[in-house]
Design an enzyme around this catalytic site. Structure first.
Site, short mmCIF file in Angstrom:
data_model
loop_
_atom_site.label_atom_id
_atom_site.label_comp_id
_atom_site.label_asym_id
_atom_site.label_seq_id
_atom_site.Cartn_x
_atom_site.Cartn_y
_atom_site.Cartn_z
N LYS A 87 -2.69 10.60 3.47
CA LYS A 87 -1.26 10.92 3.67
C LYS A 87 -1.09 12.09 4.64
CE LYS A 87 0.05 9.08 -0.87
NZ LYS A 87 0.75 9.36 -2.16
N TYR A 117 6.45 1.19 -0.27
CA TYR A 117 6.75 1.75 -1.59
C TYR A 117 7.89 1.03 -2.30
CZ TYR A 117 3.55 5.75 -1.14
OH TYR A 117 2.43 6.55 -1.05
N PHE A 176 12.46 9.77 -7.01
CA PHE A 176 11.64 10.38 -5.97
C PHE A 176 11.47 9.50 -4.73
CE2 PHE A 176 8.68 8.36 -9.03
CZ PHE A 176 7.94 7.53 -8.19
N HIS A 230 -3.33 7.52 -0.71
CA HIS A 230 -2.83 6.34 -1.43
C HIS A 230 -3.95 5.32 -1.55
CE1 HIS A 230 -0.46 2.75 -2.41
NE2 HIS A 230 -1.23 2.14 -1.52
N GLU A 242 -0.36 -4.87 1.02
CA GLU A 242 -0.35 -3.64 1.81
C GLU A 242 -1.20 -3.78 3.09
OE1 GLU A 242 -1.43 -0.70 -1.14
OE2 GLU A 242 0.43 -1.05 -2.25
#
Ligand code: DAT
Ligand code: MG
Length: 149
Positions: free
Chosen positions: A9, A49, A57, A115, A126
């Site tokens: 990240k 996400y 969040f 992640h 993904e």
């Protein structure tokens, strides 16, 4: 052999931890199939996400993940989702065990370094979001017989 999606990240990129994290993946015996430094746009981040769209969040997470380049990877190995989730550690770095990536490099939940896909289905989804087929390298590592029985 299965594949999974891992992403270093923006916090870890900014902290110059790409090499440290990739080393752990290589040292474990896993094979890199694809890798790129890449800044995601809002659309990709939201899609990635999407399971968290209703969470309080969510917007902060999308802002964070698009705030700078990430180092996206596809990694292959036997049982690779479980192996890498264990390597990554618990979601909250404050609770992640020492020896895990999050346990060793992170402090706050919203700056948790990396992640990793949580199932083979998520991995497939993904990988398809972040990479095209031409970016995935099919090759054999000559140490496989020394990693797998
Ligand atoms: P993981 O990344 O371990 O699969 P997740 O899918 O539940 O965890 O959440 C995705 C990311 O969202 C996580 O890496 C950090 C952030 N996050 C999760 N729960 C959060 C919370 N309660 N508050 C703030 N950020 C959170
Ligand atoms: Mg998750």
């Amino acid at each position: 052999m299965e594949r999974t999606f891992l992403m270093i990240k923006p916090d870890a990129v900014q902290r110059n931890l790409i090499g440290e994290v990739v080393s752990r993946i290589e040292n474990k015996g896993l094979k890199l199939v694809a890798a790129k430094l890449f800044q995601a746009n809002e659309e990709l981040a939201k899609e990635h996400y999407s399971e968290h769209v209703e969470k309080p969040f969510f917007n902060g997470l999308v802002d964070f993940i698009t705030s700078g380049p990430v180092f996206a990877m596809v990694v292959e190995g036997n049982n690779v989702v479980e192996v890498t989730r264990t390597l990554v550690g618990e979601t909250n770095p404050a609770k992640a065990a020492p020896g895990t990536i999050r346990g060793d490099y992170g402090v706050d939940l919203g700056r948790n370094i990396i992640h990793g896909s949580d199932s083979n289905e998520s991995a497939k989804r993904e990988i398809g979001l972040w990479f095209n087929d031409a970016e995935l390298n099919d090759y054999k590592l000559n140490n496989e017989a020394w990693v797998y029985e």
